[in-house]
Design a protein around this motif. Structure first.
Motif, short mmCIF file in Angstrom:
data_model
loop_
_atom_site.label_atom_id
_atom_site.label_comp_id
_atom_site.label_asym_id
_atom_site.label_seq_id
_atom_site.Cartn_x
_atom_site.Cartn_y
_atom_site.Cartn_z
N TYR A 242 0.86 -1.17 0.00
CA TYR A 242 0.00 0.00 0.00
C TYR A 242 0.91 1.23 0.00
O TYR A 242 2.10 1.14 0.29
N GLN B 146 0.91 5.71 0.81
CA GLN B 146 0.20 6.91 1.27
C GLN B 146 1.04 8.12 0.90
O GLN B 146 2.16 8.30 1.41
N ASN C 161 2.09 -5.33 3.69
CA ASN C 161 0.93 -5.82 4.42
C ASN C 161 0.84 -7.33 4.24
O ASN C 161 1.17 -7.85 3.17
N ARG D 153 -4.33 6.26 2.41
CA ARG D 153 -3.58 5.08 2.03
C ARG D 153 -4.35 4.31 0.98
O ARG D 153 -5.57 4.12 1.09
N GLU D 154 -3.64 3.84 -0.04
CA GLU D 154 -4.29 3.09 -1.11
C GLU D 154 -3.52 1.81 -1.41
O GLU D 154 -2.30 1.72 -1.22
N LEU D 155 -4.26 0.82 -1.88
CA LEU D 155 -3.64 -0.42 -2.32
C LEU D 155 -2.86 -0.17 -3.60
O LEU D 155 -3.37 0.44 -4.53
N TYR E 206 5.53 3.74 1.34
CA TYR E 206 5.01 2.43 0.93
C TYR E 206 5.03 1.48 2.13
O TYR E 206 6.04 1.37 2.84
N ARG F 42 -1.40 -6.49 -4.63
CA ARG F 42 -1.41 -7.59 -3.69
C ARG F 42 -1.28 -8.89 -4.45
O ARG F 42 -1.61 -8.98 -5.63
#
Length: 121
Positions: free
Chosen positions: A36, A38, A95, A44-46, A92, A49
């Motif tokens: 992710y 920000q 996650n 915050r954005e994906l 970055y 994944r």
């Protein structure tokens, strides 16, 4: 469980940068690993994944430029960033969605500490 991210720094527009993240601790399994970001003043954005089987999802703005990969045996996830743009400047975060040995029946989400990528124009 801890996620340790590395690889941030200053990169020129059009260049490349590689981010890495290693998960450690009492890990039974990891279903999803991701990155992710920000940017200043933004949510915050994906970014991307990847599932354990290798299927991937990317935000539209990085498709064709970024590639996410993972090593299931080492519990690591990488983000190869090519043709970077100033708008990729952000902190970055890696996650992971994890089942631990002490709680294999449910998943928990863990975050790395964040690594700053700055793209200069």
């Amino acid at each position: 469980v801890q996620l340790q991210a590395s690889g941030g720094g200053l990169v020129q527009a059009g260049g490349s940068q590689r981010l890495s993240c290693a998960a450690s601790g009492s890990i039974f399994s990891i279903s999803v690993m991701g990155w992710y970001r920000q940017a200043p003043g933004k949510q915050r954005e994906l970014v991307a994944r990847i599932m354990g089987g290798g299927s991937t999802v990317y935000v539209d703005s990085v498709k064709g430029r970024f590639t996410i990969s993972r090593d299931n045996a080492k519990n690591t996830v990488n983000l190869q960033m090519n043709s970077v743009k100033p708008e990729d400047t952000a902190v970055y975060y890696c996650n992971a969605v994890v089942r631990t040995f002490s709680a294999v029946d449910y998943e928990r989400e863990f975050w790395g500490q964040g690594t700053l990528v700055t793209v200069s124009s």
